[in-house]
Design a protein around this motif. Sequence first.
Motif, PDB file in Angstrom:
ATOM      1  N   HIS A 134      -2.294  -3.196  -3.689  1.00 53.87           N
ATOM      2  CA  HIS A 134      -3.706  -3.102  -3.036  1.00 53.87           C
ATOM      3  C   HIS A 134      -4.860  -3.390  -4.154  1.00 53.87           C
ATOM      4  N   GLU A 192       2.282  -0.804   4.572  1.00 57.46           N
ATOM      5  CA  GLU A 192       1.846   0.491   4.178  1.00 57.46           C
ATOM      6  C   GLU A 192       3.411   1.124   3.922  1.00 57.46           C
ATOM      7  N   CYS A 203      -4.458   3.240  -4.771  1.00 56.40           N
ATOM      8  CA  CYS A 203      -3.277   2.597  -4.102  1.00 56.40           C
ATOM      9  C   CYS A 203      -2.813   1.312  -4.683  1.00 56.40           C
ATOM     10  N   HIS A 220       0.727  -1.248   0.026  1.00 55.60           N
ATOM     11  CA  HIS A 220       0.090  -0.033  -0.023  1.00 55.60           C
ATOM     12  C   HIS A 220       0.995   1.235  -0.020  1.00 55.60           C
ATOM     13  N   CYS A 221       0.316   2.335  -0.348  1.00 56.30           N
ATOM     14  CA  CYS A 221       0.766   3.774  -0.119  1.00 56.30           C
ATOM     15  C   CYS A 221      -0.218   4.508   0.794  1.00 56.30           C
TER      16      CYS A 221
HETATM   17 ZN   LIG Z   1      -3.769   0.698   0.036  1.00 52.26          ZN
END
Ligand SMILES: [Zn+2]
Length: 373
Positions: free
Chosen positions: A337, A299, A351, A242-243
């Motif tokens: 994601h 993340e 994402c 994820h970002c």
């Molecule tokens: Zn995400």
Amino acid sequence: MPPRKRKPKPGKPPTGRSPGKARVTKKEKSLSKKPRLKAPSKAAAVRPLPEQPEEILFRVEGKMSTFGGPHDLGMAANEDLALFTKADLQNPKYAYLFLPASPSGTSGLGRRLNPDQYYFACRWNYAETPREFLRRALARVENPANGRAADARPVDWGPHPSTGRVADLSPGLAAALGLNTDDIVRITISARRAIPVAPTLTIERSGHGSCNPHAKPVVKQFVKSPNCSCRNGAKIDNIILHCTEGSLASVLAEFQKPDGRQVSAHYVIDRNGDIYQMVSDSDRSNHCMGANQSSIGIEHVGSQTDSLTPPQAAASAALIRWLLEQYQIPRTNIFGHDFAPGYCRPGGTSCPDKLFGPLHSQSTIAAWVEANV
Ligand SMILES: [Zn+2]
């Protein structure tokens, strides 16, 4: 051996040189070739290259010169260094780089460098290798022509691009490696040297009775999130990337809130490579609707337009390597994601944005994994 001619710059600020202005005076280096150095006065600290593959965070290869110390008249008497301040003279970790007192007529750290110690300068991009990271880093400096290598500390920004050189070394380091001005040098900073790894005692057994050959990267802090639940016996079989699209502080705060969106992730990796854990691997975190039961969520701190920084990419790759081995996850089960099997949020998501490459696709993720993990 006459010193290189390099006019001191009047009016140069004594401290806090900005990268753009730093080492402008190096331009003049290209106009005066340094005479050949004498034979090394001491043996090079030659160490064998490590056997195991390393994550490379910085690498450069090209022409070099030398700088620093009382006899470098090319440095202004008040010229400081980009990575160190006078406060570092008191720090036992760094004091060895400097002479006990300033050479007479000088006040800057550049001329106070101990030219026998092993230090160097490169043109750092601080967005990729931040100052704090560089101050902790130890680089391997090699002379590819004779195979000699030694460890050295980055201390400054330079040389100026107009010199056509990629690095300036301490006279002692250059002599030890048998390098003369405009010879080719190779400089590498790897994650193994720059980021402390967990002691071998923390290596955990995988579920298959074999020892995980990869140490789990150091978790800077476990910041517990309440937004998790039991996996109900589900086996961990994929990793979802994820970002954050927000700052570290904002994401840590949101993941700790029990009454907000109730989201979380197992790990959050900051731009500088620091890893935070928020949910135990054995629990289910709420990071990817429809795909939480059997996944680990990671993340990465970044905006919608950011790419991973090198320390962040190295930390992520090291964590993923450990997870793959620890839970026997197939390498093909690492997803962005928006591309995770089972992900079912209506409308999808942008994402992980551009962190792993410019195109929003699973093949971008797969290519990054192939190249880095
Ligand atoms: Zn995400």
